[in-house]
Design a protein around this motif. Structure first.
Motif, PDB file in Angstrom:
ATOM      1  N   ARG A 112      34.874  45.457  33.444  1.00 56.20           N
ATOM      2  CA  ARG A 112      35.008  45.562  34.889  1.00 56.20           C
ATOM      3  C   ARG A 112      33.945  44.723  35.593  1.00 56.20           C
ATOM      4  O   ARG A 112      34.192  44.119  36.639  1.00 56.20           O
ATOM      5  CB  ARG A 112      34.870  47.028  35.289  1.00 56.20           C
TER       6      ARG A 112
ATOM      7  N   ALA B 293      44.664  42.273  44.996  1.00 62.42           N
ATOM      8  CA  ALA B 293      44.292  43.691  45.100  1.00 62.42           C
ATOM      9  C   ALA B 293      45.285  44.465  45.959  1.00 62.42           C
ATOM     10  O   ALA B 293      45.854  45.461  45.530  1.00 62.42           O
ATOM     11  CB  ALA B 293      42.890  43.820  45.675  1.00 62.42           C
ATOM     12  N   GLN B 294      45.504  43.971  47.176  1.00 63.75           N
ATOM     13  CA  GLN B 294      46.297  44.767  48.113  1.00 63.75           C
ATOM     14  C   GLN B 294      47.787  44.759  47.784  1.00 63.75           C
ATOM     15  O   GLN B 294      48.437  45.795  47.841  1.00 63.75           O
ATOM     16  CB  GLN B 294      46.061  44.276  49.542  1.00 63.75           C
TER      17      GLN B 294
ATOM     18  N   TYR C 228      30.421  39.405  51.352  1.00 63.87           N
ATOM     19  CA  TYR C 228      31.008  40.294  52.351  1.00 63.87           C
ATOM     20  C   TYR C 228      32.474  40.569  52.023  1.00 63.87           C
ATOM     21  O   TYR C 228      32.915  41.708  51.983  1.00 63.87           O
ATOM     22  CB  TYR C 228      30.861  39.622  53.715  1.00 63.87           C
ATOM     23  N   VAL C 229      33.210  39.495  51.749  1.00 61.45           N
ATOM     24  CA  VAL C 229      34.642  39.631  51.498  1.00 61.45           C
ATOM     25  C   VAL C 229      34.905  40.478  50.250  1.00 61.45           C
ATOM     26  O   VAL C 229      35.861  41.248  50.195  1.00 61.45           O
ATOM     27  CB  VAL C 229      35.294  38.240  51.374  1.00 61.45           C
ATOM     28  N   PHE C 230      34.035  40.357  49.229  1.00 63.81           N
ATOM     29  CA  PHE C 230      34.263  41.085  47.977  1.00 63.81           C
ATOM     30  C   PHE C 230      33.354  42.307  47.826  1.00 63.81           C
ATOM     31  O   PHE C 230      33.304  42.902  46.756  1.00 63.81           O
ATOM     32  CB  PHE C 230      34.069  40.158  46.773  1.00 63.81           C
ATOM     33  N   ASN C 231      32.618  42.671  48.873  1.00 60.71           N
ATOM     34  CA  ASN C 231      31.718  43.819  48.800  1.00 60.71           C
ATOM     35  C   ASN C 231      30.769  43.703  47.609  1.00 60.71           C
ATOM     36  O   ASN C 231      30.516  44.678  46.909  1.00 60.71           O
ATOM     37  CB  ASN C 231      32.528  45.119  48.699  1.00 60.71           C
TER      38      ASN C 231
ATOM     39  N   LEU D 208      46.527  44.353  41.042  1.00 61.12           N
ATOM     40  CA  LEU D 208      46.087  43.920  39.715  1.00 61.12           C
ATOM     41  C   LEU D 208      44.595  44.113  39.512  1.00 61.12           C
ATOM     42  O   LEU D 208      44.143  44.371  38.403  1.00 61.12           O
ATOM     43  CB  LEU D 208      46.417  42.432  39.519  1.00 61.12           C
ATOM     44  N   VAL D 209      43.855  43.957  40.599  1.00 58.88           N
ATOM     45  CA  VAL D 209      42.394  44.032  40.480  1.00 58.88           C
ATOM     46  C   VAL D 209      41.867  44.964  41.567  1.00 58.88           C
ATOM     47  O   VAL D 209      42.553  45.229  42.545  1.00 58.88           O
ATOM     48  CB  VAL D 209      41.760  42.631  40.672  1.00 58.88           C
ATOM     49  N   PRO D 210      40.646  45.475  41.391  1.00 56.84           N
ATOM     50  CA  PRO D 210      40.062  46.280  42.466  1.00 56.84           C
ATOM     51  C   PRO D 210      39.709  45.393  43.664  1.00 56.84           C
ATOM     52  O   PRO D 210      39.506  44.188  43.498  1.00 56.84           O
ATOM     53  CB  PRO D 210      38.794  46.856  41.844  1.00 56.84           C
ATOM     54  N   ALA D 211      39.652  46.008  44.833  1.00 55.71           N
ATOM     55  CA  ALA D 211      39.317  45.244  46.047  1.00 55.71           C
ATOM     56  C   ALA D 211      37.809  45.100  46.149  1.00 55.71           C
ATOM     57  O   ALA D 211      37.172  45.697  46.995  1.00 55.71           O
ATOM     58  CB  ALA D 211      39.888  45.946  47.273  1.00 55.71           C
ATOM     59  N   GLY D 212      37.247  44.305  45.272  1.00 52.29           N
ATOM     60  CA  GLY D 212      35.826  44.010  45.347  1.00 52.29           C
ATOM     61  C   GLY D 212      34.953  45.138  44.846  1.00 52.29           C
ATOM     62  O   GLY D 212      35.429  46.178  44.401  1.00 52.29           O
TER      63      GLY D 212
ATOM     64  N   VAL E 133      41.862  38.772  47.688  1.00 54.61           N
ATOM     65  CA  VAL E 133      41.901  40.227  47.878  1.00 54.61           C
ATOM     66  C   VAL E 133      43.305  40.672  48.292  1.00 54.61           C
ATOM     67  O   VAL E 133      43.862  41.634  47.759  1.00 54.61           O
ATOM     68  CB  VAL E 133      40.862  40.657  48.943  1.00 54.61           C
TER      69      VAL E 133
ATOM     70  N   LEU F 101      35.242  41.218  35.600  1.00 58.92           N
ATOM     71  CA  LEU F 101      36.363  41.080  36.535  1.00 58.92           C
ATOM     72  C   LEU F 101      35.853  41.013  37.974  1.00 58.92           C
ATOM     73  O   LEU F 101      36.264  40.150  38.758  1.00 58.92           O
ATOM     74  CB  LEU F 101      37.297  42.277  36.362  1.00 58.92           C
TER      75      LEU F 101
ATOM     76  N   PRO G 247      27.227  43.371  46.139  1.00 64.26           N
ATOM     77  CA  PRO G 247      25.895  43.686  46.677  1.00 64.26           C
ATOM     78  C   PRO G 247      24.812  42.725  46.207  1.00 64.26           C
ATOM     79  O   PRO G 247      23.944  43.087  45.434  1.00 64.26           O
ATOM     80  CB  PRO G 247      25.640  45.109  46.166  1.00 64.26           C
TER      81      PRO G 247
END
Lengths: 507, 317
Positions: free
Chosen positions: B179, B159-160, B262-265, B164-168, B155, B182, B267
């Motif tokens: 998506r 992400a941050q 949890y780390v990648f949200n 390059l990628v969304p944050a989870g 992440v 990904l 569900p």
């Protein structure tokens, strides 16, 4: 034989291809649309129940009550255009022309129905007890609500500004509460996200400014921050303290913080040693609060050595600023007077589930060791900690909370010992003088007299210490620079900041 | 064979019943009261009268054995009950989230097999030389880094920092396949790191154990091509322990992906289980544990039956 070679060129080509995987569907930063990173998914968005702060924020998107909070903490009109008082016990509210989300006009009858539902003996509303202090509600015409209270209630307009007091349509069902707020829910996935769209017939012309609003739960605070950095969301709540400096320094972002919530200690008054006010005061004077601010909140907060009445409040008493100043010698003397000169052993209840609760407990433990108190930490999960607190199965305990509003009366739930047992206040520790003064404050309309009453109350609280203040903690929102009109409300009102989604815009 | 299968099935059912009963007992015995938690959201105090009323509504005022009986009766009718928090039917929640967790675990397992098996075989074939040493070192490293560290780094960097990628998060396959993939690959890849290393080790030692066996030497003596020997005589025999280990790990992952979720949200089901435990949402906890234990037991049952098919001696064991 073909050899697979991963050379620098291949790697760079691969990396360059990655951005094309990005899709724009859920990306933030389209003007008029906003993605908001919630700290947790609301367990409930029932209009009158207390579902925690994430739920309150969502409720402020959908609902409005008769009043709301202005930035200075006073009540301002919402569904009520104006209000007047007739004598001590009658409040008359004039409604403006507003519509519910189903198109029906908001009438005096709807207000009466809502408040009567809240005060119903079987209701689970947060303000049930308060609404039961109302004698009757009269509706002389569709735009006039006359509330007759059983006793004078100075704080009524403030109560009505709470996010737990929205007016909803009597056509609401248990599954769908029909409000009159700026946004309408268009979809939701339990545990994940809530989609909202602008309510075109909102009663404030030109508002809300946003077309759509999507609230996505990011329970992991680091991921919430990463989502803001990466552009997945426009705005986040509950900015973790350790990330505040970095966000403030980022030119693409802005940080908005206020010292609102506070940390404190509560005590079990049903057994020694904390049934003795001298021992509680000893604890209050033994803790160096700067260490707590540094250790538990990364310097984002300030010491709280008195009742949590903020400096900005007209009820702030500067002479009590250091009411529980750091004075280990005094603390030792108080312990000796109470018969614990040779030291004592106690258990401090907190929780390992939330870092700020655990860190605060550890630092308190260290400071109390210096005055001869051997503190054992009990750090169960939050659910267990709540159960132990409610049943008084502890010696003393760390707690974090906010006042219900910026009026000193909003502190009642933390300091009034006459209320039923609850983990948010000391257990079995009657505070008759404080109870009496709180009651007097509620029925006194004269501001100067009220100030004198709460001055006296704070003096008594500092002497009896049924509550020991530790720190104010900074509560922050962070957003992209392009977000405007979203303003963190000061002090205890920080959790009412959701009110300002109606003026929020993105560019 | 039929007798063997029936015996295994009976044991499996017994196991599921034991697990769910134990969890029922434990979740009710640990402190924490769903009604109090529900009414005490946001640090407010719950009125004891309201708590009592909610207890009656949720049936929590009944003796434990009555609650247990009602729970079993509900199960017998295929009724998992509703969440105590918001009355949401638990079966709907599981139907929504279980496929996501299965997909996550499945993809992680696929990546791990794809990378772990060949690299393990390669390391065994070059035992003691540099490819083996390099791969073994990498595997040791992968095994010693906790999954949440890998996830957080992914992440942080992708992400941050690199954007390059969304944050989870999660997007259904039907809405946006690219998506979806990904957002799936990040947590699945993170889980696969440790799993690949485990499979690498198992397949390496399995191949090493089989290489000196007589049938391999006989094949060499017969002049078979090295490729044929490795694929037909070594790898095929080395597969069984690899499958066993993989199945056990995948079973564990069904309820154990919580950190990655949890780390990648993401569900999935594990996160829901942990939230349900925190809220002491008994029906939701019970139903999720039941589903996971049924799946784990089924997985083991399939392996047991496979053993029986492959090795006739086990059928009478």
């Amino acid at each position: 034989m073909t050899k697979f070679i991963l050379d620098r060129r291949a790697l760079l080509a691969g990396a360059a291809a990655l951005p094309f995987l990005r899709s724009h569907s859920a990306r933030a930063s389209t003007p008029g649309n906003m993605v908001f990173g919630l700290s947790s998914y609301p367990p409930t968005i029932e209009p009158w129940a207390n579902g925690g702060t994430a739920s309150a924020t969502v409720k402020l998107m959908i609902h409005r009550g008769l009043t709301s909070f202005a930035a200075d903490g006073s009540a301002q009109g919402e569904l009520a255009e104006s209000w007047t008082r007739e004598g001590d016990r009658i409040w008359v509210f004039k409604l403006r022309a507003a519509k519910f989300h189903n198109g029906d006009p908001v009438t005096a009858e709807d207000v009466k129905w809502s408040f009567e539902q809240i005060g119903d003996p079987a209701s689970t509303a947060y303000f049930r007890a308060e609404m039961q202090r109302i004698d009757k509600i009269e509706t002389p015409d569709a735009r006039t609500v006359r509330i007759v209270t059983k006793e004078p209630l100075v704080t009524l307009p403030l109560w009505l500004a709470s996010f737990h007091m929205p007016v909803i349509s009597p056509k609401s069902t248990k599954a769908l509460a029909i409000g009159a707020g700026p946004f309408v829910i268009t979809g939701q996935e339990r545990g994940v996200s809530i989609d909202l769209a602008r309510f075109d017939d909102y009663y404030k012309p030109g508002l809300p400014k946003l077309k759509t609003l999507r609230a996505v739960a990011y329970a992991d605070e680091n991921l919430r921050v990463a989502a803001l950095h990466s552009g997945d969301v426009d705005l986040i709540e509950y900015v973790p303290w350790q990330a505040m400096d970095e966000i403030a320094a980022d030119p693409a972002l802005k940080l908005d913080t206020t010292d609102g919530p506070f940390m404190y200690l509560v005590f079990n008054g049903s057994k020694p040693p904390f049934n003795d006010a001298r021992v509680r005061r000893a604890v209050a004077h033994a803790i160096k609060r700067e260490d707590l601010v540094k250790g538990a909140f990364f310097g984002r907060g300030s010491g709280l050595a008195h009742l949590p009445i903020p400096e900005s409040s007209p009820f702030y008493n500067p002479e009590f600023k250091n009411g529980w100043n750091y004075d280990p010698a005094l603390a030792k003397r108080l312990l000796a007077e109470a018969g614990f000169g040779s030291g004592l052993s106690v258990t401090l209840l907190s929780t390992a589930q939330y870092g700020m609760h655990k860190d605060t407990a550890e630092i308190v433990q260290q400071h109390l060791a210096e005055i001869g108190m051997t503190v054992t930490l009990s750090l169960p999960d939050w659910a267990t900690r709540v159960a132990l607190g409610n049943r008084g199965q502890y010696d003393f305990s760390v707690m974090g909370n906010t006042a219900d509003n910026n009026d000193p009366d909003g502190l009642a739930s933390a300091i009034d010992g006459s209320l039923p047992p609850a983990y948010v206040r000391s257990f079995n520790l009657p505070t008759p003088k404080i109870t009496e003064l709180l009651q007097l404050g509620r029925v006194t309309f004269d501001e100067a007299k009220r100030k004198a009453i709460y001055h006296e109350m704070e003096k008594v609280a500092i002497e009896e210490a049924p509550f020991v203040g530790l720190t104010w903690r900074s509560q922050g929102y962070a957003m992209r620079k392009g977000v405007t009109g979203f303003t963190n409300l000061p002090g205890a009102l920080t959790f009412f900041t959701g009110e300002t989604f109606e003026t929020t815009a993105t560019s | 064979m039929a007798g063997y299968a029936l015996r295994r099935l009976a044991v499996a059912l017994l196991l599921v019943w034991l697990v769910t009963s134990l969890v029922f007992l434990v979740i009710h015995l640990i402190p924490g009261d769903p009604a109090e938690l529900l009414l005490a959201q946001g640090g407010v105090s719950a009125d004891p009268a309201m708590v009592a009323a909610l207890h009656a509504k949720l049936g929590l005022d009944q003796p434990l054995w009555v609650q247990y009986r009602d729970y079993l009766a509900g199960l017998a009718h295929g009724d998992f009950g509703s969440s105590m928090v918001d009355d949401h039917p638990v079966s709907e929640e599981i139907a929504l989230r279980l496929p996501r967790t299965l997909e996550l675990v499945g993809v992680a397992g696929f990546i791990a097999v794809l990378l772990g098996l060949p690299s393990g075989a390669m390391a065994a074939l070059t035992a003691g030389r540099w490819p083996d040493q390099a791969l073994s070192t990498a595997a040791g490293l992968a095994l010693s880094v906790p999954v949440f560290v890998v996830g957080t780094l992914v992440v942080l960097v992708l992400a941050q920092e690199l954007h390059l990628v969304p944050a989870g998060g999660y997007v259904p396959l039907a809405r946006d396949p690219g998506r979806h993939l990904l957002l799936l690959l990040m947590p699945a890849g993170t889980i696969a790191v440790g799993l690949t290393a485990t499979l690498f080790r198992v397949s390496r030692s399995a191949v090493l154990e089989i290489l000196p066996r007589e049938h391999v030497r006989a094949a060499q003596a017969r002049g078979l091509a090295p490729r044929t020997i490795i694929f037909r005589h070594v790898l095929r025999n080395a597969l069984m322990p690899v499958i066993t280990v993989l199945a056990l790990h995948l079973g564990g992952l069904l309820g154990g992906t919580v950190l990655v979720e949890y780390v990648f949200n993401y569900p999935g089901l594990s996160g829901t289980l942990v939230d349900a435990v925190s809220a002491r949402d008994y029906p939701e906890v019970m139903a999720i544990v039941l589903v996971i234990s049924v799946l784990v037991v089924l997985l083991n049952l399939v392996i047991d039956l496979c053993y029986g098919l492959i090795d006739p001696r086990l059928r009478y064991g």
